[in-house]
Design a protein around this motif. Structure first.
Motif, PDB file in Angstrom:
ATOM      1  N   GLY A  62      -9.530  -8.708   6.610  1.00 55.91           N
ATOM      2  CA  GLY A  62      -9.306  -7.890   7.771  1.00 55.91           C
ATOM      3  C   GLY A  62      -9.430  -6.332   7.312  1.00 55.91           C
ATOM      4  N   THR A  63      -9.824  -6.112   5.662  1.00 58.39           N
ATOM      5  CA  THR A  63      -9.861  -5.174   5.314  1.00 58.39           C
ATOM      6  C   THR A  63     -10.878  -5.016   4.168  1.00 58.39           C
ATOM      7  OG1 THR A  63      -8.585  -3.001   4.891  1.00 58.39           O
ATOM      8  CG2 THR A  63      -7.836  -5.070   3.722  1.00 58.39           C
ATOM      9  N   TYR A  64     -11.264  -3.945   3.600  1.00 60.95           N
ATOM     10  CA  TYR A  64     -12.086  -3.846   2.470  1.00 60.95           C
ATOM     11  C   TYR A  64     -11.943  -2.376   1.789  1.00 60.95           C
ATOM     12  CZ  TYR A  64     -14.497  -1.146   6.247  1.00 60.95           C
ATOM     13  OH  TYR A  64     -14.704  -0.422   7.247  1.00 60.95           O
ATOM     14  N   PRO A  65     -12.697  -2.466   0.531  1.00 68.48           N
ATOM     15  CA  PRO A  65     -12.195  -1.197  -0.265  1.00 68.48           C
ATOM     16  C   PRO A  65     -12.551  -0.099   0.263  1.00 68.48           C
ATOM     17  CG  PRO A  65     -13.009  -3.019  -1.859  1.00 68.48           C
ATOM     18  CD  PRO A  65     -13.277  -3.620  -0.197  1.00 68.48           C
ATOM     19  N   ASN A  66     -13.516   0.227   1.121  1.00 65.05           N
ATOM     20  CA  ASN A  66     -13.771   1.698   1.480  1.00 65.05           C
ATOM     21  C   ASN A  66     -12.911   2.140   2.368  1.00 65.05           C
ATOM     22  OD1 ASN A  66     -16.066   2.865   0.224  1.00 65.05           O
ATOM     23  ND2 ASN A  66     -17.616   1.594   1.442  1.00 65.05           N
ATOM     24  N   TYR A  67     -12.201   0.905   3.179  1.00 61.66           N
ATOM     25  CA  TYR A  67     -11.152   1.271   4.051  1.00 61.66           C
ATOM     26  C   TYR A  67      -9.915   1.724   3.508  1.00 61.66           C
ATOM     27  CZ  TYR A  67      -7.674   1.419   7.580  1.00 61.66           C
ATOM     28  OH  TYR A  67      -6.832   1.674   8.743  1.00 61.66           O
ATOM     29  N   TYR A  68      -9.336   0.661   2.723  1.00 59.60           N
ATOM     30  CA  TYR A  68      -8.093   0.842   2.246  1.00 59.60           C
ATOM     31  C   TYR A  68      -7.791   2.013   1.318  1.00 59.60           C
ATOM     32  CZ  TYR A  68      -8.915  -2.447  -1.579  1.00 59.60           C
ATOM     33  OH  TYR A  68      -9.376  -3.088  -2.834  1.00 59.60           O
ATOM     34  N   GLY A  90      -3.520  -6.866   4.061  1.00 56.95           N
ATOM     35  CA  GLY A  90      -4.862  -7.405   3.479  1.00 56.95           C
ATOM     36  C   GLY A  90      -4.938  -6.648   2.003  1.00 56.95           C
ATOM     37  N   ALA A  91      -4.331  -5.585   1.884  1.00 54.80           N
ATOM     38  CA  ALA A  91      -4.578  -4.940   0.566  1.00 54.80           C
ATOM     39  C   ALA A  91      -3.261  -4.489  -0.195  1.00 54.80           C
ATOM     40  CB  ALA A  91      -5.397  -3.624   0.816  1.00 54.80           C
ATOM     41  N   SER A  92      -2.410  -5.519  -0.034  1.00 55.25           N
ATOM     42  CA  SER A  92      -0.985  -5.323  -0.599  1.00 55.25           C
ATOM     43  C   SER A  92      -0.817  -5.055  -2.315  1.00 55.25           C
ATOM     44  CB  SER A  92       0.072  -6.236  -0.056  1.00 55.25           C
ATOM     45  OG  SER A  92      -0.311  -7.505  -0.403  1.00 55.25           O
ATOM     46  N   LYS A  93      -1.741  -6.132  -2.949  1.00 56.51           N
ATOM     47  CA  LYS A  93      -1.821  -5.607  -4.420  1.00 56.51           C
ATOM     48  C   LYS A  93      -2.309  -4.494  -4.645  1.00 56.51           C
ATOM     49  CE  LYS A  93      -1.924  -7.718  -8.600  1.00 56.51           C
ATOM     50  NZ  LYS A  93      -1.337  -6.837  -9.444  1.00 56.51           N
ATOM     51  N   SER A  94      -3.271  -3.879  -4.184  1.00 59.10           N
ATOM     52  CA  SER A  94      -4.038  -2.720  -4.454  1.00 59.10           C
ATOM     53  C   SER A  94      -3.086  -1.585  -4.084  1.00 59.10           C
ATOM     54  CB  SER A  94      -5.415  -2.578  -3.513  1.00 59.10           C
ATOM     55  OG  SER A  94      -6.179  -3.375  -4.181  1.00 59.10           O
ATOM     56  N   GLY A  95      -2.323  -1.890  -2.760  1.00 56.28           N
ATOM     57  CA  GLY A  95      -1.127  -0.832  -2.354  1.00 56.28           C
ATOM     58  C   GLY A  95      -0.033  -0.754  -3.665  1.00 56.28           C
ATOM     59  N   ASP A  96       0.260  -1.766  -3.950  1.00 53.49           N
ATOM     60  CA  ASP A  96       1.330  -1.772  -5.152  1.00 53.49           C
ATOM     61  C   ASP A  96       0.777  -1.021  -6.431  1.00 53.49           C
ATOM     62  OD1 ASP A  96       2.993  -3.262  -3.435  1.00 53.49           O
ATOM     63  OD2 ASP A  96       2.706  -5.201  -4.455  1.00 53.49           O
ATOM     64  N   ASN A  97      -0.288  -1.328  -6.571  1.00 50.25           N
ATOM     65  CA  ASN A  97      -1.061  -0.732  -7.961  1.00 50.25           C
ATOM     66  C   ASN A  97      -1.298   0.839  -7.573  1.00 50.25           C
ATOM     67  OD1 ASN A  97      -1.231  -3.188  -9.303  1.00 50.25           O
ATOM     68  ND2 ASN A  97      -3.370  -3.589  -8.796  1.00 50.25           N
ATOM     69  N   PHE A  98      -1.538   1.015  -6.256  1.00 47.53           N
ATOM     70  CA  PHE A  98      -1.854   2.503  -5.799  1.00 47.53           C
ATOM     71  C   PHE A  98      -0.473   3.390  -6.032  1.00 47.53           C
ATOM     72  CE2 PHE A  98      -1.893   6.040  -2.870  1.00 47.53           C
ATOM     73  CZ  PHE A  98      -3.146   6.470  -3.280  1.00 47.53           C
ATOM     74  N   ARG A  99       0.514   2.674  -5.707  1.00 47.90           N
ATOM     75  CA  ARG A  99       1.774   3.482  -5.579  1.00 47.90           C
ATOM     76  C   ARG A  99       2.184   3.769  -7.425  1.00 47.90           C
ATOM     77  NH1 ARG A  99       5.561  -0.172  -1.510  1.00 47.90           N
ATOM     78  NH2 ARG A  99       4.937   0.980   0.320  1.00 47.90           N
ATOM     79  N   LEU A 100       1.996   2.702  -7.997  1.00 46.88           N
ATOM     80  CA  LEU A 100       2.343   2.819  -9.591  1.00 46.88           C
ATOM     81  C   LEU A 100       1.208   4.082 -10.272  1.00 46.88           C
ATOM     82  CD1 LEU A 100       2.193  -0.698 -10.755  1.00 46.88           C
ATOM     83  CD2 LEU A 100       4.305   0.917 -10.479  1.00 46.88           C
ATOM     84  N   MET A 101      -0.082   3.917  -9.799  1.00 47.73           N
ATOM     85  CA  MET A 101      -0.976   5.021 -10.248  1.00 47.73           C
ATOM     86  C   MET A 101      -0.767   6.274 -10.034  1.00 47.73           C
ATOM     87  SD  MET A 101      -4.431   2.961 -10.634  1.00 47.73           S
ATOM     88  CE  MET A 101      -4.614   2.573  -8.939  1.00 47.73           C
ATOM     89  N   ILE A 102      -0.449   6.372  -8.405  1.00 52.78           N
ATOM     90  CA  ILE A 102      -0.201   7.746  -7.913  1.00 52.78           C
ATOM     91  C   ILE A 102       0.945   8.428  -8.725  1.00 52.78           C
ATOM     92  CG2 ILE A 102       1.205   7.359  -5.714  1.00 52.78           C
ATOM     93  CD1 ILE A 102      -1.735   9.801  -5.858  1.00 52.78           C
ATOM     94  N   ALA A 103       2.148   7.816  -8.767  1.00 52.57           N
ATOM     95  CA  ALA A 103       3.394   8.271  -9.266  1.00 52.57           C
ATOM     96  C   ALA A 103       2.945   8.736 -10.814  1.00 52.57           C
ATOM     97  CB  ALA A 103       4.487   6.922  -9.560  1.00 52.57           C
ATOM     98  N   ALA A 104       2.011   7.967 -11.510  1.00 53.40           N
ATOM     99  CA  ALA A 104       1.574   8.390 -13.200  1.00 53.40           C
ATOM    100  C   ALA A 104       0.900   9.450 -13.051  1.00 53.40           C
ATOM    101  CB  ALA A 104       1.182   7.116 -13.750  1.00 53.40           C
ATOM    102  N   ALA A 105       0.046   9.819 -11.843  1.00 54.86           N
ATOM    103  CA  ALA A 105      -0.827  10.722 -11.829  1.00 54.86           C
ATOM    104  C   ALA A 105      -0.085  12.165 -11.538  1.00 54.86           C
ATOM    105  CB  ALA A 105      -2.328  10.599 -10.909  1.00 54.86           C
ATOM    106  N   VAL A 106       0.890  11.996 -10.571  1.00 60.89           N
ATOM    107  CA  VAL A 106       1.740  13.037 -10.025  1.00 60.89           C
ATOM    108  C   VAL A 106       2.474  13.408 -11.270  1.00 60.89           C
ATOM    109  CG1 VAL A 106       3.437  13.792  -8.571  1.00 60.89           C
ATOM    110  CG2 VAL A 106       1.460  12.772  -7.832  1.00 60.89           C
ATOM    111  N   ASP A 107       3.148  12.401 -12.022  1.00 57.28           N
ATOM    112  CA  ASP A 107       3.676  12.903 -13.311  1.00 57.28           C
ATOM    113  C   ASP A 107       2.919  13.488 -14.131  1.00 57.28           C
ATOM    114  OD1 ASP A 107       6.358  12.610 -14.812  1.00 57.28           O
ATOM    115  OD2 ASP A 107       5.219  11.211 -16.095  1.00 57.28           O
ATOM    116  N   MET A 108       1.855  13.152 -14.465  1.00 57.83           N
ATOM    117  CA  MET A 108       0.811  13.953 -15.535  1.00 57.83           C
ATOM    118  C   MET A 108       0.737  15.371 -14.947  1.00 57.83           C
ATOM    119  SD  MET A 108       0.289  11.705 -18.084  1.00 57.83           S
ATOM    120  CE  MET A 108      -0.876  11.629 -18.959  1.00 57.83           C
ATOM    121  N   ALA A 109       0.470  15.504 -13.639  1.00 55.48           N
ATOM    122  CA  ALA A 109       0.208  16.935 -13.180  1.00 55.48           C
ATOM    123  C   ALA A 109       1.342  17.684 -13.174  1.00 55.48           C
ATOM    124  CB  ALA A 109      -0.086  16.700 -11.581  1.00 55.48           C
ATOM    125  N   ARG A 110       2.545  17.176 -12.939  1.00 58.70           N
ATOM    126  CA  ARG A 110       3.698  18.022 -13.201  1.00 58.70           C
ATOM    127  C   ARG A 110       3.900  18.596 -14.819  1.00 58.70           C
ATOM    128  NH1 ARG A 110       6.877  14.294  -9.355  1.00 58.70           N
ATOM    129  NH2 ARG A 110       6.697  15.408  -7.580  1.00 58.70           N
TER     130      ARG A 110
END
Length: 121
Positions: A62-68, A90-110
């Motif tokens: 019920g979802t797809y990459p361009n949406y989530y 429908g995209a919870s694994k990607s959501g978990d990965n996204f949370r990890l990656m966004i935290a890392a990217a924000v840390d790099m930006a700081r």
């Protein structure tokens, strides 16, 4: 606040089901102005370009990459944080990965570090 202007990237350490997820944030004036989130296969093909995959995933989940990917990115720009991101059904694994990656990217930006942050699941 993020004081370092620029582009900051994080990616997952490994491929999962043939795809490696990655994201890049763009920071201007202490603000995350955009987030680009996607995945690529070993040859560099971008997941959101795969129309057959989109149709299969949409039928099954019920979802797809361009949406989530856009839904997760939009939340970061709106909230200016990767915390408390609503997971797309429908995209919870990607959501978990996204949370990890966004935290890392924000840390790099700081820190103002321009190398790619490699994230373990």
């Amino acid at each position: 606040a993020i004081r370092k202007i620029g582009y900051y990237t994080a990616e997952m350490a490994d491929f999962s089901n043939g795809w490696k997820e990655f994201l890049t944030i763009h920071v201007e004036d202490e603000t995350i102005v955009s987030v680009e989130y996607n995945a690529r296969n070993a040859s560099g093909f971008i997941k959101s370009w795969d129309m057959a995959y989109m149709r299969r995933m949409n039928a099954a989940k019920g979802t797809y990459p361009n949406y989530y990917t856009r839904a997760y990115a939009r939340q970061v720009v709106e909230k200016q944080s990767g915390e408390n991101i609503d997971i797309v059904a429908g995209a919870s694994k990607s959501g978990d990965n996204f949370r990890l990656m966004i935290a890392a990217a924000v840390d790099m930006a700081r820190q103002g570090k321009n190398e790619v942050a490699v994230v373990q699941p």
